[in-house]
Design an enzyme around this catalytic site. Structure first.
Site, PDB file in Angstrom:
ATOM      1  CB  CYS A  40      -0.891  -0.187   1.172  1.00 28.40           C
ATOM      2  SG  CYS A  40      -1.925   1.242   1.601  1.00 28.40           S
ATOM      3  CG  HIS A  41       0.860   6.023  -1.383  1.00 26.61           C
ATOM      4  ND1 HIS A  41       1.041   6.273  -2.908  1.00 26.61           N
ATOM      5  CD2 HIS A  41       1.477   6.945  -0.547  1.00 26.61           C
ATOM      6  CE1 HIS A  41       1.739   7.519  -3.006  1.00 26.61           C
ATOM      7  NE2 HIS A  41       2.117   7.816  -1.542  1.00 26.61           N
ATOM      8  CG  HIS A  62      -0.891  -1.674   6.119  1.00 22.64           C
ATOM      9  ND1 HIS A  62       0.320  -1.237   5.441  1.00 22.64           N
ATOM     10  CD2 HIS A  62      -2.185  -1.123   5.452  1.00 22.64           C
ATOM     11  CE1 HIS A  62      -0.258  -0.442   4.624  1.00 22.64           C
ATOM     12  NE2 HIS A  62      -1.670  -0.441   4.570  1.00 22.64           N
ATOM     13  CB  CYS A  92     -11.227  -4.836  21.809  1.00 25.39           C
ATOM     14  SG  CYS A  92     -11.862  -3.322  22.615  1.00 25.39           S
ATOM     15  CB  CYS A  95     -12.323   0.019  23.906  1.00 23.13           C
ATOM     16  SG  CYS A  95     -12.373   0.263  22.254  1.00 23.13           S
ATOM     17  CB  CYS A  98     -15.416  -1.494  20.283  1.00 20.13           C
ATOM     18  SG  CYS A  98     -14.281  -1.684  19.424  1.00 20.13           S
ATOM     19  CB  CYS A 169      -5.103  -1.909   3.586  1.00 20.34           C
ATOM     20  SG  CYS A 169      -5.095  -0.011   3.642  1.00 20.34           S
TER      21      CYS A 169
HETATM   22  P1  NAD Z   1      -1.457   5.174  -4.979  1.00 23.28           P
HETATM   23  O1  NAD Z   1      -0.122   5.426  -5.142  1.00 23.28           O
HETATM   24  O2  NAD Z   1      -1.838   3.900  -5.705  1.00 23.28           O
HETATM   25  O3  NAD Z   1      -2.320   6.079  -5.704  1.00 23.28           O
HETATM   26  C1  NAD Z   1      -2.109   7.592  -5.685  1.00 23.28           C
HETATM   27  C2  NAD Z   1      -2.681   8.257  -6.911  1.00 23.28           C
HETATM   28  O4  NAD Z   1      -2.823   9.895  -6.713  1.00 23.28           O
HETATM   29  C3  NAD Z   1      -1.945   8.013  -8.165  1.00 23.28           C
HETATM   30  O5  NAD Z   1      -2.864   7.599  -9.139  1.00 23.28           O
HETATM   31  C4  NAD Z   1      -1.158   9.179  -8.391  1.00 23.28           C
HETATM   32  O6  NAD Z   1      -1.204   9.200  -9.918  1.00 23.28           O
HETATM   33  C5  NAD Z   1      -2.556  10.186  -7.857  1.00 23.28           C
HETATM   34  N1  NAD Z   1      -1.901  11.554  -7.584  1.00 23.28           N
HETATM   35  C6  NAD Z   1      -0.876  11.901  -7.018  1.00 23.28           C
HETATM   36  N2  NAD Z   1      -0.560  13.367  -7.018  1.00 23.28           N
HETATM   37  C7  NAD Z   1      -1.619  13.838  -7.639  1.00 23.28           C
HETATM   38  C8  NAD Z   1      -2.227  15.176  -7.604  1.00 23.28           C
HETATM   39  N3  NAD Z   1      -1.606  16.220  -7.103  1.00 23.28           N
HETATM   40  N4  NAD Z   1      -3.285  15.346  -8.081  1.00 23.28           N
HETATM   41  C9  NAD Z   1      -3.855  14.153  -8.673  1.00 23.28           C
HETATM   42  N5  NAD Z   1      -3.751  12.978  -8.672  1.00 23.28           N
HETATM   43  C10 NAD Z   1      -2.594  12.530  -8.133  1.00 23.28           C
HETATM   44  O7  NAD Z   1      -1.769   5.302  -3.296  1.00 23.28           O
HETATM   45  P2  NAD Z   1      -2.924   4.594  -2.621  1.00 23.28           P
HETATM   46  O8  NAD Z   1      -2.344   3.062  -2.374  1.00 23.28           O
HETATM   47  O9  NAD Z   1      -4.257   4.561  -3.560  1.00 23.28           O
HETATM   48  O10 NAD Z   1      -3.359   5.396  -1.342  1.00 23.28           O
HETATM   49  C11 NAD Z   1      -3.810   6.628  -1.589  1.00 23.28           C
HETATM   50  C12 NAD Z   1      -3.559   7.595  -0.173  1.00 23.28           C
HETATM   51  O11 NAD Z   1      -4.548   6.769   0.751  1.00 23.28           O
HETATM   52  C13 NAD Z   1      -2.226   7.569   0.291  1.00 23.28           C
HETATM   53  O12 NAD Z   1      -2.102   8.619   1.181  1.00 23.28           O
HETATM   54  C14 NAD Z   1      -2.373   6.493   1.472  1.00 23.28           C
HETATM   55  O13 NAD Z   1      -1.274   6.506   2.437  1.00 23.28           O
HETATM   56  C15 NAD Z   1      -3.743   6.577   1.919  1.00 23.28           C
HETATM   57  N6  NAD Z   1      -4.387   5.580   2.683  1.00 23.28           N
HETATM   58  C16 NAD Z   1      -5.326   5.961   3.718  1.00 23.28           C
HETATM   59  C17 NAD Z   1      -6.034   4.861   4.398  1.00 23.28           C
HETATM   60  C18 NAD Z   1      -6.846   5.288   5.369  1.00 23.28           C
HETATM   61  O14 NAD Z   1      -7.626   4.407   5.997  1.00 23.28           O
HETATM   62  N7  NAD Z   1      -7.086   6.612   5.411  1.00 23.28           N
HETATM   63  C19 NAD Z   1      -5.780   3.429   3.884  1.00 23.28           C
HETATM   64  C20 NAD Z   1      -5.124   3.224   2.883  1.00 23.28           C
HETATM   65  C21 NAD Z   1      -4.360   3.973   2.218  1.00 23.28           C
HETATM   66  N1  AHE Z   2       1.254   6.633  11.412  1.00 26.88           N
HETATM   67  C1  AHE Z   2       0.601   7.746  10.695  1.00 26.88           C
HETATM   68  C2  AHE Z   2      -0.985   7.338  10.824  1.00 26.88           C
HETATM   69  C3  AHE Z   2      -1.293   7.224   9.230  1.00 26.88           C
HETATM   70  C4  AHE Z   2      -2.794   6.898   9.156  1.00 26.88           C
HETATM   71  O1  AHE Z   2      -3.731   7.688   9.307  1.00 26.88           O
HETATM   72  N2  AHE Z   2      -3.159   5.579   9.088  1.00 26.88           N
HETATM   73  C5  AHE Z   2      -4.308   5.198   8.667  1.00 26.88           C
HETATM   74  C6  AHE Z   2      -4.267   3.852   7.975  1.00 26.88           C
HETATM   75  S1  AHE Z   2      -3.435   4.083   6.414  1.00 26.88           S
HETATM   76  C7  AHE Z   2      -3.448   2.445   5.699  1.00 26.88           C
HETATM   77  O2  AHE Z   2      -2.917   2.579   4.654  1.00 26.88           O
HETATM   78  C8  AHE Z   2      -5.367   4.969   9.851  1.00 26.88           C
HETATM   79  O3  AHE Z   2      -6.033   3.960  10.238  1.00 26.88           O
HETATM   80  N3  AHE Z   2      -5.232   5.894  10.698  1.00 26.88           N
HETATM   81  C9  AHE Z   2      -5.827   5.762  12.170  1.00 26.88           C
HETATM   82  C10 AHE Z   2      -4.932   5.349  13.297  1.00 26.88           C
HETATM   83  O4  AHE Z   2      -5.363   5.173  14.437  1.00 26.88           O
HETATM   84  O5  AHE Z   2      -3.636   5.409  12.897  1.00 26.88           O
HETATM   85  C11 AHE Z   2       0.633   9.298  10.945  1.00 26.88           C
HETATM   86  O6  AHE Z   2       0.555   9.992   9.699  1.00 26.88           O
HETATM   87  O7  AHE Z   2       0.689   9.578  12.279  1.00 26.88           O
HETATM   88 ZN    ZN Z   3      -2.910   0.859   3.519  1.00 26.74          ZN
END
Ligand code: NAD
Ligand code: AHE
Ligand code: ZN
Length: 368
Positions: A40-41, A62, A92, A95, A98, A169
């Site tokens: 994952c990214h 992960h 869990c 907590c 949850c 994920c």
């Molecule tokens: P990825 O690298 O597969 O995809 C990112 C995409 O964004 C690419 O297609 C890229 O071309 C595009 N991009 C980059 N900069 C850009 C811009 N300025 N404008 C338009 N497009 C742009 O990444 P992913 O695995 O899809 O993850 C995406 C994001 O989500 C990451 O920041 C990752 O850490 C986050 N993430 C968050 C959670 C969560 O639970 N919140 C879970 C997984 C991933």
């Molecule tokens: N340690 C990082 C946290 C980044 C973050 O926000 N992680 C997401 C999952 S990304 C999966 O690809 C998340 O679940 N956040 C909730 C948590 O409790 O971490 C930072 O930037 O501090």
């Molecule tokens: Zn992820």
């Protein structure tokens, strides 16, 4: 026991494959053989050094799936042979978080998890006497891992590991953000910033719930074809328009009902909020921005009814919802196969990061 694992030694350095010592499961813990893991990214984000919680040396990863080999004392809900997906957001069911039923952010083990440790405050991984940190409580770049029982979702046994690992994920994050966090309704106009491993799952879920316009925004022109295959109706390359926000407002008769930021860039987070419809548009931040980054907008954007939200792991309660998402995949309600563009061995894991950085992969999966 010994396990082969990819070690992240320091920020920005390639991973190296090592034979690591793994201590067996203690009270409430489970030994799992990981069969496959996605990249994952967020793994790259932590490896890059931008993660304030990043610890080195560590075993990243992960997004895995595997089989229970052994359970520690007191483990009741799992037994050896069960197929499981490790959860970086555990459940869990006890907590305050949850029990609130308002969030999926179980906090039972969050503090130790963030310090790269098991709940008892120690690591199960060692190499030449040196402790190696766990990562997100999962460390799926190791062939064998020890995980708390509350951080494992039991899933059906006929589902292929090299596909359902992605539910650990990316799939759950994208699909869940639409269904559990935003609760997008049929007929809504949806905008997705970033068409990678997360954004394309947002698109397929938006189509699944019957969204009307599904607009994808990405700098990589190669993402257009993939987006359309998953349900995207319009594509905007920011390089081809004068103003992305104006282009979206025009396309949607005033703005998006829902937007999702799947990049991790604070400028696109602002655009994602400001392209939302006055009075009701909601913008969901999924992307993870680097340490020190901050979002901004004119408060007037919120005063006039737009909402800014966030979503972690798609708002999914792992032990409850992940088995359902595996069922959706097995019933062909969601497409995972076409998003997995590369299969690699553990020895090729650095290539997986290179493919991601070059924009050539959607998901690379390492098969053990
Ligand atoms: P990825 O690298 O597969 O995809 C990112 C995409 O964004 C690419 O297609 C890229 O071309 C595009 N991009 C980059 N900069 C850009 C811009 N300025 N404008 C338009 N497009 C742009 O990444 P992913 O695995 O899809 O993850 C995406 C994001 O989500 C990451 O920041 C990752 O850490 C986050 N993430 C968050 C959670 C969560 O639970 N919140 C879970 C997984 C991933
Ligand atoms: N340690 C990082 C946290 C980044 C973050 O926000 N992680 C997401 C999952 S990304 C999966 O690809 C998340 O679940 N956040 C909730 C948590 O409790 O971490 C930072 O930037 O501090
Ligand atoms: Zn992820």
């Amino acid at each position: 026991m010994k396990t082969r694992a990819a070690i992240a030694w320091k920020a920005g350095a390639p991973l190296t494959i090592e034979e690591v010592e793994l201590e067996g499961p203690k009270e409430g813990e489970v030994l799992v053989e990981i069969k496959a893991t996605g990249i994952c990214h967020t793994d790259w984000y932590t490896l890059s050094g931008a993660d304030p919680e990043g610890i080195f040396p560590a075993i990243l990863g992960h997004e895995g799936a595997g089989v229970v080999l052994e359970t520690g004392p007191g483990v009741k809900s799992l037994r050896s042979g069960d197929h499981v997906i490790p959860l970086y957001t555990p459940e869990c069911r006890q907590c305050k978080f949850c029990l609130s039923q308002k969030t999926n952010l179980c906090q039972a083990i969050r503090a130790t998890q963030g310090r790269g440790l098991m709940p008892d405050g120690t690591s199960r991984f060692k190499l030449n006497g040196q402790s190696i940190a766990h990562y997100m409580g999962t460390s799926t770049f190791s062939n064998y891992i020890v995980v708390p029982e509350i951080a494992l979702a039991k899933v059906r046994e006929d589902a292929p590991f090299d596909k359902i690992c992605y539910i650990g994920c990316g799939v759950t994050t994208g699909v869940g953000a639409v269904i559990f966090t935003a609760k997008v309704e049929a007929g809504a106009n949806v905008v997705v910033f970033g068409l990678g491993g997360i954004g394309l799952n947002v698109i397929q879920a938006a189509r699944m719930v019957g969204a009307d316009k599904i607009i994808g925004v990405d700098l990589n022109p190669a993402r257009e074809a993939m987006g359309r295959k998953f349900g995207m109706t319009h594509f905007i390359n920011p390089n081809d328009v004068e103003n992305v926000v104006d282009a979206i407002i025009q396309l949607t008769d005033g703005g998006a009902d829902y937007s999702f930021e799947c990049i991790g860039n604070v400028s696109t987070m602002r655009q994602a909020l400001e392209c939302c419809h006055k009075g009701w548009g909601q913008s969901i931040i999924i992307g993870v921005a680097a340490a020190g980054q901050e979002i901004s907008t004119r408060p007037f954007q919120l005063v006039t009814g737009r909402e800014w939200k966030g979503s972690a792991f798609g708002g999914a309660r792992g032990r409850t919802d992940v088995p359902k998402i595996v069922d959706w995949y097995m019933e062909n309600k969601i497409n995972i196969d076409d998003l997995i563009t590369h299969h690699l061995t553990l020895d090729q894991i650095n290539e997986g990061f290179e493919l991601m950085k070059k924009g050539e992969s959607i998901r690379s999966v390492v098969v053990y």
